[in-house]
Design a protein around this motif. Structure first.
Motif, mmCIF file in Angstrom:
data_model
loop_
_atom_site.group_PDB
_atom_site.id
_atom_site.type_symbol
_atom_site.label_atom_id
_atom_site.label_comp_id
_atom_site.label_asym_id
_atom_site.label_seq_id
_atom_site.Cartn_x
_atom_site.Cartn_y
_atom_site.Cartn_z
ATOM 1 N N LEU A 1 0.873 -1.089 -0.013
ATOM 2 C CA LEU A 1 0.041 -0.029 -0.003
ATOM 3 C C LEU A 1 1.001 1.125 0.198
ATOM 4 C CD1 LEU A 1 -2.822 -0.947 2.429
ATOM 5 C CD2 LEU A 1 -2.749 -1.266 0.062
ATOM 6 N N SER A 2 1.981 1.257 0.348
ATOM 7 C CA SER A 2 2.895 2.563 0.634
ATOM 8 C C SER A 2 3.399 2.848 -0.734
ATOM 9 C CB SER A 2 3.944 2.164 1.701
ATOM 10 O OG SER A 2 4.780 1.240 1.470
ATOM 11 N N LYS A 3 3.217 1.955 -1.582
ATOM 12 C CA LYS A 3 3.775 2.255 -3.143
ATOM 13 C C LYS A 3 2.727 3.407 -3.537
ATOM 14 C CE LYS A 3 5.636 -2.290 -3.979
ATOM 15 N NZ LYS A 3 5.479 -3.620 -4.579
ATOM 16 N N SER A 4 1.849 3.494 -3.029
ATOM 17 C CA SER A 4 0.864 4.527 -3.783
ATOM 18 C C SER A 4 0.339 5.266 -2.634
ATOM 19 C CB SER A 4 -0.229 3.633 -4.432
ATOM 20 O OG SER A 4 -1.068 2.675 -3.851
ATOM 21 N N HIS A 5 0.267 5.044 -1.400
ATOM 22 C CA HIS A 5 -0.343 5.854 -0.253
ATOM 23 C C HIS A 5 0.433 5.943 0.942
ATOM 24 C CE1 HIS A 5 -3.834 4.029 -2.440
ATOM 25 N NE2 HIS A 5 -4.610 4.966 -1.860
ATOM 26 N N HIS A 6 0.155 7.151 1.763
ATOM 27 C CA HIS A 6 0.906 7.172 3.153
ATOM 28 C C HIS A 6 0.193 6.323 4.031
ATOM 29 C CE1 HIS A 6 1.198 9.880 6.890
ATOM 30 N NE2 HIS A 6 2.339 9.308 6.798
ATOM 31 N N VAL A 7 1.045 5.424 4.624
ATOM 32 C CA VAL A 7 0.613 4.343 5.495
ATOM 33 C C VAL A 7 0.673 4.516 6.889
ATOM 34 C CG1 VAL A 7 0.288 1.895 5.772
ATOM 35 C CG2 VAL A 7 0.241 2.757 3.368
ATOM 36 N N VAL A 8 0.127 4.326 7.704
ATOM 37 C CA VAL A 8 0.426 4.661 9.281
ATOM 38 C C VAL A 8 -0.397 3.029 10.017
ATOM 39 C CG1 VAL A 8 0.235 5.599 11.335
ATOM 40 C CG2 VAL A 8 0.421 7.009 9.457
ATOM 41 N N ALA A 9 0.672 2.076 10.339
ATOM 42 C CA ALA A 9 0.347 1.095 11.046
ATOM 43 C C ALA A 9 0.537 1.126 12.730
ATOM 44 C CB ALA A 9 0.989 -0.051 10.716
ATOM 45 N N LEU A 10 -0.441 1.200 13.439
ATOM 46 C CA LEU A 10 -0.628 1.517 14.890
ATOM 47 C C LEU A 10 -0.297 0.359 15.852
ATOM 48 C CD1 LEU A 10 -3.637 3.826 15.039
ATOM 49 C CD2 LEU A 10 -1.580 4.430 14.508
ATOM 50 N N ASP A 11 0.263 0.628 16.825
ATOM 51 C CA ASP A 11 0.291 -0.465 17.930
ATOM 52 C C ASP A 11 -0.833 -0.132 18.724
ATOM 53 O OD1 ASP A 11 2.690 -1.889 17.241
ATOM 54 O OD2 ASP A 11 3.820 -0.773 18.457
ATOM 55 N N MET A 12 -1.802 -1.116 19.080
ATOM 56 C CA MET A 12 -3.036 -0.999 20.027
ATOM 57 C C MET A 12 -2.664 -0.750 21.148
ATOM 58 S SD MET A 12 -6.165 -3.220 19.636
ATOM 59 C CE MET A 12 -5.619 -4.793 20.222
#
Length: 275
Positions: free
Chosen positions: A51-62
């Motif tokens: 997804l980061s190839k085309s979008h800004h992506v943020v993966a959170l720690d719950m």
């Protein structure tokens, strides 16, 4: 992809997250990923890579997972929804494309209902929805056992994985994350997960944005029937069932999941804003 921490508003302490990619011309809404109970943001690696190839992506720690501070013991699902709002505020993200897996799907669905202006689209992976009485009783017993300090690593692994080479590698990774989790944070999240499956269910008609409900054909707890029910309840819902896979489908069938997410990201959203 290294982990970063950010101070949140009271009473949520710090959040830890992983970030990749950047907004591209014509691409709207940052993609925010929320994992399930016992996992951490690293569990989204196959999705972040694509997804980061085309979008800004943020993966959170719950909360209480990875590097994120815990929330008070016994907190129920709405507190996790409030936590997500605090995270997005701290990150300066007004509107996002929101993806949740398992417990993360409960948080994502609740947030899309409570804060529709903040969600351009929502994807619920291996989500639970209105368990029957037997399943609900079983998962609540499990939650009480965890709260009492009983932590069984093998049972979920046996339920989540088969014997293919990819599943064996995913099982190894998941076992490592489970073994690292803070037991108190795990217990709080699992309790909210056990009691939250029907909390927002009667308001899914309020999710007006594009909604993807995806699960594995052989997931015994987040069943295909649940995904179809969620999709039917939302005005713009769509269900996808990945054949021959179980609960950790984002790790065991990454290509199929990434393809479904890319299709979902290209669905038009009525109120996208640049973030």
């Amino acid at each position: 992809m290294t982990s970063t921490t950010l101070q949140l508003s009271e009473p949520f302490g710090q959040v830890s997250y992983r970030e990749a990619g950047q907004a591209h011309v014509g691409v709207r809404a940052t993609v925010v990923l929320i994992h399930g109970v016992g996992m951490q943001s690293a569990a989204w690696a196959p999705q972040v890579t694509t997804l980061s190839k085309s979008h800004h992506v943020v993966a959170l720690d719950m909360p209480g997972h990875g590097g994120s501070d815990p929330i008070p013991a016994g907190s129920e699902l709405p507190v996790f929804v409030d936590w997500l709002r605090a995270v997005l505020d701290a990150l300066g993200l007004q509107q996002v494309s929101l993806v949740g897996h398992s417990m993360g799907a409960l948080i994502a669905g609740g947030f899309a209902i409570d804060h529709p202006d903040r969600v351009a689209r929502v994807a619920l992976l291996n989500g639970v929805f209105c368990r029957d009485a037997i399943a609900r009783a079983s998962v609540i017993v499990r939650a009480e056992q965890i709260r009492a300090g009983s932590f069984d690593l093998e049972t979920p692994l046996q339920r989540w994985f088969g014997d293919t080479p990819l599943e064996k590698q995913a099982r190894k990774d998941v076992a490592q994350w489970l073994s690292q989790v803070d037991i108190d944070g795990y217990a709080t999240a699992y309790g909210a997960f056990a009691r939250g499956d029907a909390l927002y269910a009667d308001r899914f008609d309020k999710i007006r944005c594009p909604m993807l409900a995806l699960t594995g054909e052989d997931d015994p707890n987040s069943t295909p029937e649940m995904s179809h029910a969620m999709a039917s309840a939302a005005p713009n819902g769509h269900a996808v069932v990945i054949q021959d896979h179980r609960h950790m489908v984002n790790l065991t069938a990454p290509d199929e999941v990434n393809s479904a997410l890319m299709d979902w990201l290209h669905m038009p959203a009525e109120q996208d804003v640049l973030t």
